[in-house]
Design a protein around this motif. Structure first.
Motif, PDB file in Angstrom:
ATOM      1  N   VAL A  44     -22.268   5.834 -19.173  1.00 14.51           N
ATOM      2  CA  VAL A  44     -22.946   6.951 -18.508  1.00 14.51           C
ATOM      3  C   VAL A  44     -23.057   8.144 -19.451  1.00 14.51           C
ATOM      4  O   VAL A  44     -24.122   8.763 -19.582  1.00 14.51           O
ATOM      5  N   VAL A  45     -21.962   8.466 -20.148  1.00  8.89           N
ATOM      6  CA  VAL A  45     -21.976   9.588 -21.088  1.00  8.89           C
ATOM      7  C   VAL A  45     -22.940   9.308 -22.238  1.00  8.89           C
ATOM      8  O   VAL A  45     -23.714  10.188 -22.649  1.00  8.89           O
ATOM      9  N   GLU A  46     -22.935   8.081 -22.755  1.00  8.55           N
ATOM     10  CA  GLU A  46     -23.844   7.728 -23.850  1.00  8.55           C
ATOM     11  C   GLU A  46     -25.300   7.924 -23.460  1.00  8.55           C
ATOM     12  O   GLU A  46     -26.109   8.475 -24.230  1.00  8.55           O
ATOM     13  N   LEU A  47     -25.659   7.477 -22.272  1.00  5.00           N
ATOM     14  CA  LEU A  47     -27.052   7.599 -21.819  1.00  5.00           C
ATOM     15  C   LEU A  47     -27.453   9.061 -21.627  1.00  5.00           C
ATOM     16  O   LEU A  47     -28.577   9.456 -21.964  1.00  5.00           O
ATOM     17  N   LEU A  48     -26.559   9.857 -21.091  1.00  6.64           N
ATOM     18  CA  LEU A  48     -26.875  11.274 -20.878  1.00  6.64           C
ATOM     19  C   LEU A  48     -27.005  12.013 -22.212  1.00  6.64           C
ATOM     20  O   LEU A  48     -27.843  12.911 -22.353  1.00  6.64           O
ATOM     21  N   ILE A  49     -26.194  11.634 -23.208  1.00 11.76           N
ATOM     22  CA  ILE A  49     -26.332  12.226 -24.544  1.00 11.76           C
ATOM     23  C   ILE A  49     -27.663  11.804 -25.160  1.00 11.76           C
ATOM     24  O   ILE A  49     -28.369  12.627 -25.771  1.00 11.76           O
ATOM     25  N   ALA A  50     -28.027  10.537 -24.979  1.00 14.04           N
ATOM     26  CA  ALA A  50     -29.307  10.056 -25.507  1.00 14.04           C
ATOM     27  C   ALA A  50     -30.480  10.796 -24.870  1.00 14.04           C
ATOM     28  O   ALA A  50     -31.536  10.992 -25.501  1.00 14.04           O
ATOM     29  N   ALA A  51     -30.288  11.247 -23.622  1.00 14.36           N
ATOM     30  CA  ALA A  51     -31.361  11.963 -22.917  1.00 14.36           C
ATOM     31  C   ALA A  51     -31.456  13.430 -23.336  1.00 14.36           C
ATOM     32  O   ALA A  51     -32.445  14.105 -22.995  1.00 14.36           O
ATOM     33  N   GLY A  52     -30.431  13.949 -24.042  1.00  8.24           N
ATOM     34  CA  GLY A  52     -30.527  15.331 -24.512  1.00  8.24           C
ATOM     35  C   GLY A  52     -29.308  16.187 -24.292  1.00  8.24           C
ATOM     36  O   GLY A  52     -29.252  17.331 -24.773  1.00  8.24           O
ATOM     37  N   LYS A 101     -33.436  12.096  -2.957  1.00 11.80           N
ATOM     38  CA  LYS A 101     -33.620  13.342  -3.687  1.00 11.80           C
ATOM     39  C   LYS A 101     -32.398  14.244  -3.463  1.00 11.80           C
ATOM     40  O   LYS A 101     -32.036  14.537  -2.323  1.00 11.80           O
ATOM     41  N   PRO A 102     -31.757  14.689  -4.548  1.00 17.63           N
ATOM     42  CA  PRO A 102     -30.535  15.491  -4.387  1.00 17.63           C
ATOM     43  C   PRO A 102     -30.789  16.820  -3.683  1.00 17.63           C
ATOM     44  O   PRO A 102     -31.784  17.506  -3.950  1.00 17.63           O
ATOM     45  N   ARG A 103     -29.870  17.151  -2.765  1.00 17.86           N
ATOM     46  CA  ARG A 103     -29.861  18.462  -2.117  1.00 17.86           C
ATOM     47  C   ARG A 103     -28.607  19.210  -2.562  1.00 17.86           C
ATOM     48  O   ARG A 103     -27.596  18.585  -2.870  1.00 17.86           O
ATOM     49  N   PRO A 104     -28.649  20.534  -2.585  1.00 16.60           N
ATOM     50  CA  PRO A 104     -27.509  21.301  -3.095  1.00 16.60           C
ATOM     51  C   PRO A 104     -26.207  21.009  -2.353  1.00 16.60           C
ATOM     52  O   PRO A 104     -26.199  20.881  -1.122  1.00 16.60           O
ATOM     53  N   LEU A 132     -29.492  18.645 -13.829  1.00 17.31           N
ATOM     54  CA  LEU A 132     -30.080  17.803 -12.782  1.00 17.31           C
ATOM     55  C   LEU A 132     -31.191  16.920 -13.344  1.00 17.31           C
ATOM     56  O   LEU A 132     -31.275  15.728 -13.029  1.00 17.31           O
ATOM     57  N   GLN A 133     -32.016  17.483 -14.207  1.00 16.75           N
ATOM     58  CA  GLN A 133     -33.120  16.732 -14.785  1.00 16.75           C
ATOM     59  C   GLN A 133     -32.609  15.526 -15.577  1.00 16.75           C
ATOM     60  O   GLN A 133     -33.148  14.414 -15.475  1.00 16.75           O
ATOM     61  N   LEU A 134     -31.555  15.718 -16.367  1.00 14.56           N
ATOM     62  CA  LEU A 134     -31.013  14.628 -17.170  1.00 14.56           C
ATOM     63  C   LEU A 134     -30.393  13.548 -16.289  1.00 14.56           C
ATOM     64  O   LEU A 134     -30.554  12.350 -16.542  1.00 14.56           O
ATOM     65  N   ALA A 135     -29.660  13.965 -15.252  1.00 14.14           N
ATOM     66  CA  ALA A 135     -29.030  12.993 -14.357  1.00 14.14           C
ATOM     67  C   ALA A 135     -30.081  12.165 -13.622  1.00 14.14           C
ATOM     68  O   ALA A 135     -29.910  10.955 -13.417  1.00 14.14           O
ATOM     69  N   GLN A 136     -31.187  12.809 -13.249  1.00 19.26           N
ATOM     70  CA  GLN A 136     -32.207  12.111 -12.472  1.00 19.26           C
ATOM     71  C   GLN A 136     -32.977  11.077 -13.298  1.00 19.26           C
ATOM     72  O   GLN A 136     -33.643  10.213 -12.721  1.00 19.26           O
ATOM     73  N   LEU A 147     -21.856   8.383  -6.655  1.00 13.78           N
ATOM     74  CA  LEU A 147     -22.155   9.547  -5.809  1.00 13.78           C
ATOM     75  C   LEU A 147     -22.607  10.679  -6.722  1.00 13.78           C
ATOM     76  O   LEU A 147     -21.915  11.018  -7.687  1.00 13.78           O
ATOM     77  N   LEU A 148     -23.772  11.250  -6.437  1.00 14.88           N
ATOM     78  CA  LEU A 148     -24.280  12.387  -7.214  1.00 14.88           C
ATOM     79  C   LEU A 148     -24.179  13.651  -6.376  1.00 14.88           C
ATOM     80  O   LEU A 148     -24.655  13.683  -5.231  1.00 14.88           O
ATOM     81  N   THR A 149     -23.552  14.689  -6.943  1.00 19.67           N
ATOM     82  CA  THR A 149     -23.441  15.989  -6.263  1.00 19.67           C
ATOM     83  C   THR A 149     -24.006  17.060  -7.185  1.00 19.67           C
ATOM     84  O   THR A 149     -23.583  17.174  -8.344  1.00 19.67           O
ATOM     85  N   TRP A 150     -24.933  17.825  -6.661  1.00 15.80           N
ATOM     86  CA  TRP A 150     -25.618  18.863  -7.448  1.00 15.80           C
ATOM     87  C   TRP A 150     -25.172  20.244  -6.974  1.00 15.80           C
ATOM     88  O   TRP A 150     -25.218  20.547  -5.784  1.00 15.80           O
ATOM     89  N   PHE A 151     -24.727  21.081  -7.915  1.00 15.02           N
ATOM     90  CA  PHE A 151     -24.337  22.462  -7.622  1.00 15.02           C
ATOM     91  C   PHE A 151     -25.295  23.393  -8.359  1.00 15.02           C
ATOM     92  O   PHE A 151     -25.158  23.589  -9.574  1.00 15.02           O
ATOM     93  N   PRO A 152     -26.291  23.953  -7.664  1.00 12.59           N
ATOM     94  CA  PRO A 152     -27.264  24.829  -8.356  1.00 12.59           C
ATOM     95  C   PRO A 152     -26.600  26.117  -8.841  1.00 12.59           C
ATOM     96  O   PRO A 152     -25.654  26.623  -8.240  1.00 12.59           O
TER      97      PRO A 152
END
Length: 448
Positions: free
Chosen positions: A92-100, A39-42, A28-32, A62-67
């Motif tokens: 999108v994948v490149e940016l998320l990899i760059a974020a960690g 603000k994402p809700r479960p 969730l932290q990386l996506a945000q 669309l962002l969906t978060w599954f805690p």
């Protein structure tokens, strides 16, 4: 599993929607980091914008978060439903990899589900089967395994062994007392039941493989019996070359047909005769025999206008080399050339492939044969790994039975039960060497 993985979870092709999946503690932290929206809700889909590091919009998503632990993998999971542009998905994948995050390995999401006890190992394999299912029957088999019907049967086997093994271990602890905690008669009965059930599953393996991979059906008979015409008629298209010259088909022609929920692999073969015209035809006949050995069902086609039923039977027995004959259907072709139908037995199916007469009856007879062969069962053995484990378990159980019959020592009986328990445990993943895990999950796509 302390890191966070990312991959495209949908097919790598332009489409209306493409899904990027993250799993791990920082999902969730990386996506945000790139999220502009509510603000994402479960377990709620939120519409927002995925932005570049400089704030420029990349895509509306669309962002969906599954805690954790309430997700597919049992970890924090985020799914980003993007427009299915390959550039957008790649970026999108490149940016998320760059974020960690790091790119997921094939099957790693399902591997994490297994390691987090969200799935048993056989259920994880069922996920792969479900993705690859090409027919209703293959889908039904995979769903049955995924729902746990297979797991429950295997778990019951193993639990019964564990209970008796515990009693035998207790006897070994009190060996000097000469006491018997496990009834030998009850243990013998249990082992006989388990061996019988395992043998039933082992017998279902060929049917399970056929359902998963397509059911091989060989169309065989003399040259010029109309085999290729029948293949074309069943497919409702011209796939095989047809002529009145005997021996036209020199090699096997294989096509797939979906019928009654099954995927059939129809194999048109070279005509079988005692004296082939040349070495090429002889090679075609050799390959025909190979396909006959592989076939789950044989359609033996004979020319009703040129050959009697008795002659067809004799020819089949001579060239198929089997008595009784393997599972087959007798197909009397070219009935349009007969003034009246002979008095054939009920298991002879009269057709005219050229005129497309009698095909519905033939198709129904094929389906009946498949059902009688057990392909409609809910629980079928369909993986070579499971088959090998059950073979080892059966051998150990039979060893234990032999020891009980001969009055063998408790320690030897217990060792055979441990071997059987270990073999059965490998199926569901209760006991699984790392190399087996690597082999299983390497067959998945990266996003699963």
């Amino acid at each position: 599993m302390g890191d966070t993985i990312v991959a495209v979870a949908t097919a790598w092709a332009p489409a209306a929607i493409g899904v990027v999946r993250l799993s791990g503690p920082d999902a969730l932290q990386l996506a945000q980091r790139y999220w502009s929206g509510p603000k994402p809700r479960p377990r709620t889909a939120h519409l927002g914008t995925f932005v570049e590091p400089d704030g420029q919009p990349l895509d509306q998503v669309l962002l969906t978060w599954f805690p954790a632990p309430h997700s597919y993998t049992g970890e924090e999971v985020v799914e980003l439903s993007c427009h299915g542009s390959l550039y957008v998905l790649r970026r999108v994948v490149e940016l998320l990899i760059a974020a960690g995050a790091r790119i997921a390995k094939p099957g790693e999401f399902t591997l994490r589900a297994y390691l987090n006890r969200k799935l048993s190992l056989d259920q994880a394999e069922a996920v792969a089967d479900l993705i690859q299912a090409q027919s209703e029957a293959a889908h039904r088999l995979a769903m049955s395994q995924l729902k746990g019907a297979y797991f429950e049967k295997v778990r019951t086997f193993r639990q019964k062994l564990v209970e008796f093994l515990a009693l035998l271990e207790l006897e070994l602890d009190f060996s000097e007392e000469d006491v018997e905690f496990a009834s030998r008669a009850e243990l013998k009965r249990l082992l006989q039941e388990l061996v019988a059930e395992i043998e039933r599953l082992l017998r279902s393996y060929r049917a399970g493989q056929a359902v998963r991979q397509g059911i091989p059906i060989a169309i065989v008979g003399r040259p010029n019996a109309g085999k290729s015409t029948l293949l074309n008629a069943l497919l409702a298209e011209e796939r095989a070359i047809v002529s009145d010259i005997p021996g036209t088909t020199r090699d096997t022609v294989e096509e797939r047909l979906f019928l009654g929920g099954y995927e059939l692999r129809l194999m048109d073969t070279a005509g079988l005769r005692e004296n082939p015209a040349d070495v090429i035809e002889a090679e075609g006949i050799r390959r025909t025999r190979e396909k006959i050995a592989q076939a789950f069902l044989i359609l033996y086609v004979f020319d009703a206008a040129a050959e009697t039923w008795e002659e067809a039977q004799a020819h089949a027995r001579t060239l198929l080399g089997a008595d009784p004959l393997p599972s087959l259907l007798w197909v009397a072709n070219k009935i349009d050339r007969l003034a009246a139908l002979p008095d054939w037995p009920d298991d002879v199916i009269p057709i005219s492939a050229r005129q497309k007469q009698g095909l519905e009856k033939l198709q129904q007879a094929m389906l009946n044969q498949l059902e009688q062969a057990g392909l409609g069962q809910e629980v079928l053995l369909s993986h070579a790994r499971h088959y090998e484990s059950f073979v080892r378990a059966r051998a150990a159980l039979e060893g234990a039975l032999a020891l009980l019959e001969s009055g063998g020592g408790t320690e030897l009986v217990a060792e055979e039960l441990r071997t059987a328990q270990h073999a059965i445990g490998e199926i569901t993943g209760t006991i699984t060497p790392d190399e087996i895990l690597g082999e299983i999950f390497s067959r998945f796509c990266i996003g699963k």
